[in-house]
Structure formats: C-alpha cells, structure tokens
Motif scaffolding. Sequence first.
Motif, PDB file in Angstrom:
ATOM      1  N   LEU A   1      97.462  70.291  61.165  1.00  0.00           N
ATOM      2  CA  LEU A   1      98.482  69.595  60.447  1.00  0.00           C
ATOM      3  C   LEU A   1      99.166  68.610  61.503  1.00  0.00           C
ATOM      4  O   LEU A   1      99.352  68.798  62.603  1.00  0.00           O
ATOM      5  N   VAL A   2      99.109  67.476  60.759  1.00  0.00           N
ATOM      6  CA  VAL A   2      99.384  66.219  61.777  1.00  0.00           C
ATOM      7  C   VAL A   2     100.662  65.714  60.810  1.00  0.00           C
ATOM      8  O   VAL A   2     100.528  65.617  59.573  1.00  0.00           O
ATOM      9  N   LEU A   3     101.675  65.195  61.644  1.00  0.00           N
ATOM     10  CA  LEU A   3     102.786  64.810  60.742  1.00  0.00           C
ATOM     11  C   LEU A   3     102.957  63.319  61.009  1.00  0.00           C
ATOM     12  O   LEU A   3     102.476  62.696  61.976  1.00  0.00           O
ATOM     13  N   PRO A   4     103.603  62.542  60.131  1.00  0.00           N
ATOM     14  CA  PRO A   4     103.639  61.144  60.370  1.00  0.00           C
ATOM     15  C   PRO A   4     104.394  60.673  61.556  1.00  0.00           C
ATOM     16  O   PRO A   4     103.981  59.651  62.145  1.00  0.00           O
ATOM     17  N   GLY A   5     105.187  61.359  62.139  1.00  0.00           N
ATOM     18  CA  GLY A   5     105.913  61.116  63.423  1.00  0.00           C
ATOM     19  C   GLY A   5     104.818  61.257  64.634  1.00  0.00           C
ATOM     20  O   GLY A   5     105.259  60.919  65.681  1.00  0.00           O
ATOM     21  N   GLY A   6     103.752  61.893  64.369  1.00  0.00           N
ATOM     22  CA  GLY A   6     102.753  62.189  65.571  1.00  0.00           C
ATOM     23  C   GLY A   6     102.651  63.466  66.162  1.00  0.00           C
ATOM     24  O   GLY A   6     101.695  63.804  66.657  1.00  0.00           O
ATOM     25  N   ARG A   7     103.358  64.489  65.650  1.00  0.00           N
ATOM     26  CA  ARG A   7     103.191  65.813  66.012  1.00  0.00           C
ATOM     27  C   ARG A   7     102.052  66.490  65.400  1.00  0.00           C
ATOM     28  O   ARG A   7     101.622  66.236  64.196  1.00  0.00           O
ATOM     29  N   GLU A   8     101.115  67.319  66.257  1.00  0.00           N
ATOM     30  CA  GLU A   8     100.051  68.059  65.853  1.00  0.00           C
ATOM     31  C   GLU A   8      99.993  69.226  66.000  1.00  0.00           C
ATOM     32  O   GLU A   8     100.486  69.881  67.318  1.00  0.00           O
ATOM     33  N   HIS A   9      99.178  70.057  65.075  1.00  0.00           N
ATOM     34  CA  HIS A   9      99.105  71.371  65.375  1.00  0.00           C
ATOM     35  C   HIS A   9      97.529  71.955  64.917  1.00  0.00           C
ATOM     36  O   HIS A   9      97.106  71.242  63.983  1.00  0.00           O
ATOM     37  N   LEU A  10      97.136  72.628  65.824  1.00  0.00           N
ATOM     38  CA  LEU A  10      95.577  73.035  65.323  1.00  0.00           C
ATOM     39  C   LEU A  10      95.648  74.729  65.555  1.00  0.00           C
ATOM     40  O   LEU A  10      95.944  74.992  66.813  1.00  0.00           O
ATOM     41  N   VAL A  11      94.753  75.254  64.851  1.00  0.00           N
ATOM     42  CA  VAL A  11      94.664  76.598  64.568  1.00  0.00           C
ATOM     43  C   VAL A  11      92.812  76.905  64.281  1.00  0.00           C
ATOM     44  O   VAL A  11      92.500  75.925  63.984  1.00  0.00           O
ATOM     45  N   GLU A  12      92.692  78.374  64.742  1.00  0.00           N
ATOM     46  CA  GLU A  12      91.372  78.538  64.319  1.00  0.00           C
ATOM     47  C   GLU A  12      91.117  79.622  63.778  1.00  0.00           C
ATOM     48  O   GLU A  12      91.767  80.789  64.091  1.00  0.00           O
ATOM     49  N   GLY A  13      90.109  80.047  62.786  1.00  0.00           N
ATOM     50  CA  GLY A  13      89.845  81.350  62.316  1.00  0.00           C
ATOM     51  C   GLY A  13      88.394  81.543  62.490  1.00  0.00           C
ATOM     52  O   GLY A  13      87.736  80.620  62.121  1.00  0.00           O
ATOM     53  N   LYS A  14      88.258  82.802  62.433  1.00  0.00           N
ATOM     54  CA  LYS A  14      86.817  83.276  62.729  1.00  0.00           C
ATOM     55  C   LYS A  14      86.416  84.488  61.892  1.00  0.00           C
ATOM     56  O   LYS A  14      87.358  85.270  61.788  1.00  0.00           O
ATOM     57  N   GLN A  15      85.102  84.545  61.008  1.00  0.00           N
ATOM     58  CA  GLN A  15      84.649  85.733  60.377  1.00  0.00           C
ATOM     59  C   GLN A  15      83.150  85.912  60.868  1.00  0.00           C
ATOM     60  O   GLN A  15      82.323  85.266  60.654  1.00  0.00           O
ATOM     61  N   ARG A  16      83.220  86.996  61.644  1.00  0.00           N
ATOM     62  CA  ARG A  16      81.822  87.579  62.003  1.00  0.00           C
ATOM     63  C   ARG A  16      81.130  88.185  61.008  1.00  0.00           C
ATOM     64  O   ARG A  16      81.660  88.706  60.095  1.00  0.00           O
ATOM     65  N   GLY A  17      79.865  88.311  61.078  1.00  0.00           N
ATOM     66  CA  GLY A  17      78.796  88.676  60.101  1.00  0.00           C
ATOM     67  C   GLY A  17      77.337  88.427  60.286  1.00  0.00           C
ATOM     68  O   GLY A  17      76.910  88.435  61.420  1.00  0.00           O
ATOM     69  N   GLU A  18      76.410  88.884  59.300  1.00  0.00           N
ATOM     70  CA  GLU A  18      75.335  88.464  59.546  1.00  0.00           C
ATOM     71  C   GLU A  18      74.434  87.587  58.272  1.00  0.00           C
ATOM     72  O   GLU A  18      75.280  87.567  57.220  1.00  0.00           O
ATOM     73  N   ILE A  19      73.383  87.123  58.691  1.00  0.00           N
ATOM     74  CA  ILE A  19      72.925  86.196  57.576  1.00  0.00           C
ATOM     75  C   ILE A  19      71.661  86.934  56.991  1.00  0.00           C
ATOM     76  O   ILE A  19      70.730  87.578  57.568  1.00  0.00           O
ATOM     77  N   LEU A  20      71.911  87.219  55.717  1.00  0.00           N
ATOM     78  CA  LEU A  20      70.914  87.737  54.955  1.00  0.00           C
ATOM     79  C   LEU A  20      69.750  87.041  54.513  1.00  0.00           C
ATOM     80  O   LEU A  20      69.599  85.935  55.011  1.00  0.00           O
ATOM     81  N   ARG A  21      68.764  87.474  54.022  1.00  0.00           N
ATOM     82  CA  ARG A  21      67.318  86.852  53.913  1.00  0.00           C
ATOM     83  C   ARG A  21      67.361  86.295  52.496  1.00  0.00           C
ATOM     84  O   ARG A  21      66.213  85.447  52.170  1.00  0.00           O
ATOM     85  N   ALA A  22      68.324  86.524  51.777  1.00  0.00           N
ATOM     86  CA  ALA A  22      68.168  86.018  50.227  1.00  0.00           C
ATOM     87  C   ALA A  22      69.691  85.813  49.824  1.00  0.00           C
ATOM     88  O   ALA A  22      70.512  86.647  50.161  1.00  0.00           O
ATOM     89  N   ARG A  23      69.824  84.945  48.739  1.00  0.00           N
ATOM     90  CA  ARG A  23      71.150  84.703  48.243  1.00  0.00           C
ATOM     91  C   ARG A  23      71.631  86.111  47.561  1.00  0.00           C
ATOM     92  O   ARG A  23      70.857  86.662  46.748  1.00  0.00           O
TER      93      ARG A  23
END
Length: 204
Positions: free
Chosen positions: A130-152
């Motif tokens: 989130l960036v505000l016109p006055g210059g203030r900034e905020h940054l967050v992160e989210g993560k989801q662990r899992g596995e990659i399958l072999r087919a859709r």
Amino acid sequence: MSARLLLATANQKKLVELQRILDNALGTGGIELVGLGDFPGYPDVPETGLTFGENALIKAREGASRTGLPTVADDSGLAVDALNGMPGVFSARWSGRHGDDDANLDLVLAQIGDVGDEHRGGAFVCAAALVLPGGREHLVEGKQRGEILRARRGTGGFGYDPIFLGEGQTRTNAELSPAEKDAISHRGKAFRELSKVIAKELPR
C-alpha cells in the motif's frame, strides 16, 4: 463520502479476486475500489524488481504517483523447490509470453517431469503493498506451501492453481470455491493482513 483505493492490476481475474478479499475483510462500506481499467491510457509498468516485494512497491508507487490515489499492488507467483525457487518473480512470463497461463504451466510441468513425488514441494508467495500519495508505504507477505502435481486438476482460479495442492488439502486451488481458496491462499493471507493497514490509513 467514500475513500477511493486503486488496485493496480490489469489482470481482470486478479482484480476480481482482490476486490472480493478486500470487501470481505473491510466490509463494502466506505471504500470504493477502482482498477486500472478506470484510467484509460495507463501505461504498462515494467516489473524490474528481483523480489516480489520490490515489484509490488514499484507498481503501487507508480499508481499513487499517476492517480493521486492510495494504491494497492501485489506481486505473486509460484516458487518451486526443485527449480531453486523459480519461476518466482518470472511466474507470469515463465514461458516467454506474459500472462500465457497454459504455456507457463506446461513448462513448469515439463521442467520437473522427472522429479520424484517427495521433492515436488513449492509455495505460492504474494507480496502486497500500500502506497499513499503522501509517500507512506506498507508491505506485507503471504505464503501457501504445497506440492506440484503432475497434471491439471480443476477449472477454477488462474495461473498455476490447477497443479498446486496446498498442504492439508485434497483438492487443488483450482478445485476450491473462491471463498475456500481465499481462506488459505497466499493472496488471501497477504491481503487480509494489508486490510488491517488500509483500515487504519483510510478511516471511514
């Protein structure tokens, strides 16, 4: 009078998802969400950062500067363990064409085709700014662990959702309802966290 908040994405599917998550987190009153489609001629912003966080801030800063509105942007992608964390920030253009979901997905499947099941871990990662016109900034992160399958599996969602099976899940992200996906996804986690900041920065 509603506060206007720009969601700096031209990806319509992502815009719908972000609006849904923020509406659920913030409630629908008091904040008007607008997208880049509301600003004809808005230029493509090169994502030159080497991390998700850098790219999210680049896009959010540009939005706030060009429109004068508080701006939310995210950068997200798939980090595959067997590919040393790639495609990472290159997820949307892994096959060489930006936003070609099928080609990107097929390339990842081909690249780890001979990788054993026990080594097919990975994570969806989302950095939201989130960036505000006055210059203030905020940054967050989210993560989801899992596995990659072999087919859709599944037809919902977008991107790499059809080949990603989240930890503790029996269905891929593409087989979940929107509400189910939002509850566990990287983007849902990041934007629920960011919504707390938005509520403080944009009082209604």
